[in-house]
Design a protein around this motif. Sequence first.
Motif, PDB file in Angstrom:
ATOM      1  N   THR A   1       0.833  -1.208   0.000  1.00 61.59           N
ATOM      2  CA  THR A   1       0.000   0.000   0.000  1.00 61.59           C
ATOM      3  C   THR A   1       0.866   1.256   0.000  1.00 61.59           C
ATOM      4  O   THR A   1       0.527   2.246  -0.654  1.00 61.59           O
ATOM      5  CB  THR A   1      -0.949   0.018   1.207  1.00 61.59           C
ATOM      6  OG1 THR A   1      -0.198  -0.163   2.401  1.00 61.59           O
ATOM      7  CG2 THR A   1      -2.019  -1.041   1.072  1.00 61.59           C
ATOM      8  N   ASN A   2       1.994   1.231   0.723  1.00 65.08           N
ATOM      9  CA  ASN A   2       2.902   2.383   0.709  1.00 65.08           C
ATOM     10  C   ASN A   2       3.487   2.595  -0.684  1.00 65.08           C
ATOM     11  O   ASN A   2       3.591   3.730  -1.162  1.00 65.08           O
ATOM     12  CB  ASN A   2       4.028   2.194   1.726  1.00 65.08           C
ATOM     13  CG  ASN A   2       3.535   2.313   3.147  1.00 65.08           C
ATOM     14  OD1 ASN A   2       2.491   2.926   3.389  1.00 65.08           O
ATOM     15  ND2 ASN A   2       4.261   1.724   4.079  1.00 65.08           N
TER      16      ASN A   2
ATOM     17  N   LYS B   1       0.829   4.178  -2.839  1.00 69.36           N
ATOM     18  CA  LYS B   1       0.657   5.605  -2.537  1.00 69.36           C
ATOM     19  C   LYS B   1       1.778   6.438  -3.169  1.00 69.36           C
ATOM     20  O   LYS B   1       1.529   7.502  -3.748  1.00 69.36           O
ATOM     21  CB  LYS B   1       0.651   5.833  -1.023  1.00 69.36           C
ATOM     22  CG  LYS B   1      -0.632   5.404  -0.353  1.00 69.36           C
ATOM     23  CD  LYS B   1      -0.559   5.636   1.137  1.00 69.36           C
ATOM     24  CE  LYS B   1      -1.783   5.092   1.832  1.00 69.36           C
ATOM     25  NZ  LYS B   1      -1.701   5.245   3.295  1.00 69.36           N
ATOM     26  N   GLN B   2       3.019   5.946  -3.071  1.00 65.72           N
ATOM     27  CA  GLN B   2       4.145   6.669  -3.661  1.00 65.72           C
ATOM     28  C   GLN B   2       3.997   6.765  -5.172  1.00 65.72           C
ATOM     29  O   GLN B   2       4.284   7.799  -5.773  1.00 65.72           O
ATOM     30  CB  GLN B   2       5.456   5.979  -3.299  1.00 65.72           C
ATOM     31  CG  GLN B   2       5.824   6.087  -1.849  1.00 65.72           C
ATOM     32  CD  GLN B   2       7.045   5.251  -1.504  1.00 65.72           C
ATOM     33  OE1 GLN B   2       7.567   4.524  -2.344  1.00 65.72           O
ATOM     34  NE2 GLN B   2       7.492   5.356  -0.249  1.00 65.72           N
TER      35      GLN B   2
ATOM     36  N   LYS C   1       1.181   6.774  -6.885  1.00 70.69           N
ATOM     37  CA  LYS C   1       0.108   7.726  -7.183  1.00 70.69           C
ATOM     38  C   LYS C   1       0.586   9.164  -7.017  1.00 70.69           C
ATOM     39  O   LYS C   1       0.243  10.043  -7.819  1.00 70.69           O
ATOM     40  CB  LYS C   1      -1.098   7.462  -6.278  1.00 70.69           C
ATOM     41  CG  LYS C   1      -1.882   6.228  -6.668  1.00 70.69           C
ATOM     42  CD  LYS C   1      -3.072   6.034  -5.762  1.00 70.69           C
ATOM     43  CE  LYS C   1      -3.853   4.794  -6.152  1.00 70.69           C
ATOM     44  NZ  LYS C   1      -5.013   4.569  -5.286  1.00 70.69           N
ATOM     45  N   GLU C   2       1.384   9.417  -5.963  1.00 73.79           N
ATOM     46  CA  GLU C   2       1.912  10.771  -5.748  1.00 73.79           C
ATOM     47  C   GLU C   2       2.850  11.172  -6.881  1.00 73.79           C
ATOM     48  O   GLU C   2       2.806  12.314  -7.368  1.00 73.79           O
ATOM     49  CB  GLU C   2       2.637  10.838  -4.408  1.00 73.79           C
ATOM     50  CG  GLU C   2       1.722  10.758  -3.208  1.00 73.79           C
ATOM     51  CD  GLU C   2       2.497  10.630  -1.908  1.00 73.79           C
ATOM     52  OE1 GLU C   2       3.749  10.645  -1.931  1.00 73.79           O
ATOM     53  OE2 GLU C   2       1.828  10.502  -0.861  1.00 73.79           O
TER      54      GLU C   2
END
Length: 148
Positions: free
Chosen positions: A119-120, A123-124, A126-127
């Motif tokens: 999940t991390n 998220k990275q 997507k950012e």
Amino acid sequence: MSTRIYPAFKSGSPKLRVFLPDFWMKLVKPSHNLLPNQVQFVVSSQMTKLDVKQYLEKIYNLPVVHVSTYNQMGKTKTLPNTYVTKENDEKIAFVTLHKDHTFVFPEIHGSTDIYDEQTNTMKQTKELYAQKTNINISKQGVPTWFSH
């Protein structure tokens, strides 16, 4: 197993024989809450209670106290174009182990640490994608790989 008929032994035949079971057993997640020493299996429809008990005791060395089985009918479905289909029937076996043995259904998806790591990473990613698309706001409709 009790339902298999073995060929008669004749002198001169090979002395060492290994007989493998003709049956199969599938460990399934319980359909309802069971005691800690109970396990649910989907078994071959030809298996009897005695076959299930011997299978687990002789192959897996589990101390089986009691076995209860029942046949579960497969669901019938009617398709829109008037076809009727039926799923296969199953035999469900509930096995009670010795009171000292506790069975916990194995966690198939692994630990939560791997899930958190994934999940991390998501998220990275997507950012990073959001940052790259914000750079090219003035050039809408042009892919990011096209402009320098």
